[in-house]
Design an enzyme around this catalytic site. Structure first.
Site, PDB file in Angstrom:
ATOM      1  N   ASP A   2       0.844  -1.188   0.000  1.00 48.16           N
ATOM      2  CA  ASP A   2       0.000   0.000   0.000  1.00 48.16           C
ATOM      3  C   ASP A   2       0.882   1.240   0.000  1.00 48.16           C
ATOM      4  O   ASP A   2       2.076   1.171   0.315  1.00 48.16           O
ATOM      5  CB  ASP A   2      -0.898   0.001   1.239  1.00 48.16           C
ATOM      6  CG  ASP A   2      -2.186   0.780   1.050  1.00 48.16           C
ATOM      7  OD1 ASP A   2      -2.283   1.539   0.060  1.00 48.16           O
ATOM      8  OD2 ASP A   2      -3.097   0.647   1.893  1.00 48.16           O
ATOM      9  N   GLU A  46      -8.089  -0.282   4.778  1.00 46.08           N
ATOM     10  CA  GLU A  46      -6.644  -0.442   4.670  1.00 46.08           C
ATOM     11  C   GLU A  46      -6.052  -0.964   5.979  1.00 46.08           C
ATOM     12  O   GLU A  46      -5.188  -1.847   5.966  1.00 46.08           O
ATOM     13  CB  GLU A  46      -5.989   0.888   4.296  1.00 46.08           C
ATOM     14  CG  GLU A  46      -6.216   1.300   2.854  1.00 46.08           C
ATOM     15  CD  GLU A  46      -5.695   2.682   2.535  1.00 46.08           C
ATOM     16  OE1 GLU A  46      -5.403   2.945   1.354  1.00 46.08           O
ATOM     17  OE2 GLU A  46      -5.577   3.510   3.464  1.00 46.08           O
TER      18      GLU A  46
END
Length: 233
Positions: A84, A106
């Site tokens: 990420d 996330e």
């Protein structure tokens, strides 16, 4: 492709090299993570066998279009690796994330992963977190009251700054994939990220915040002089 995008792609390419066939991957959200998904899709077409869990509907749509096999976190609750981006990368690989509005998913995906690798251009590496406004995801009930509580929590952690309700390009209030709102806290400097994270977690109405502490094990940073890899001590 702009020079900034080229750097993001260089970092993403180094992260793709970490992927092995059979891995279950968390797929991040944002402009840098987009490069990772695109490069991963190229490997999948060449025969790499992976399953991805996207952290946003945006990433899901991109991965589906490119042919990356996907699953939900319920179907694959334990992941090998999440890749990420980040809005800021500070000491100890503490992160500020959520500029794309996907911080809740996330963080859930990163927590479910054996390893989280952050990819970014070197400008995201900072000595102290806080220049990028900290995203704080909140419920849509009593936002004014929640804002006051967040301000109080921030002051208790030595942070002062304006909280702004996030809006989209069309001027309408931004709503996350989970149906929540985001308050962006322009603290400027976060002297103790761990303390602030603890104080924010105590605020009723705060769903999640964009401080990712102790989650990233490696950062891959691309700059004019090449790619640098930082591992958390």
């Amino acid at each position: 492709m702009s020079p900034a995008e080229q750097l993001k792609r260089q970092a993403a390419a180094r992260a793709v090299d970490l992927v092995r066939s059979g891995m279950k991957l968390g797929l991040g959200t944002g402009s840098t993570a987009k490069h990772f998904v695109e490069l991963l899709a190229e490997r999948v077409k060449e025969g790499l066998e992976v399953v991805g869990v996207p952290t946003s509907e945006q990433t899901r749509a991109l991965a589906e279009t490119l042919g990356v096999p996907l699953a939900t976190l319920d179907e694959q609750p334990v992941l090998d690796l999440t890749v990420d981006g980040a809005d800021e990368i500070g000491p100890g690989l503490a992160l500020v994330k959520g500029g794309g509005g996907a911080l809740l998913r996330e963080k859930i995906v990163a927590t479910a992963s054996a390893q989280m690798v952050v990819i970014a251009d070197e400008s995201k590496h900072v000595a102290t977190l806080g220049t990028f406004p900290l995203p704080i995801e909140v419920v849509d009930f009593g936002v004014t009251s929640i804002r006051r509580s967040i301000e109080k929590a921030g002051k208790a952690a030595g942070c002062h700054g304006l909280l702004t309700l996030r809006r989209g390009p069309d001027g309408h209030v931004f709503v996350t994939d989970q149906g929540h709102l985001i308050l962006d806290a322009a603290f400027g400097v976060i002297p103790d990220p761990g303390l602030l994270a603890a104080r924010l977690a105590e605020v009723a109405g705060v769903v999640e915040h964009g401080l990712f502490i102790g989650l990233a094990s490696r950062a891959i940073l691309a700059g004019a002089s090449g790619v640098t890899v930082l591992d958390r001590a």
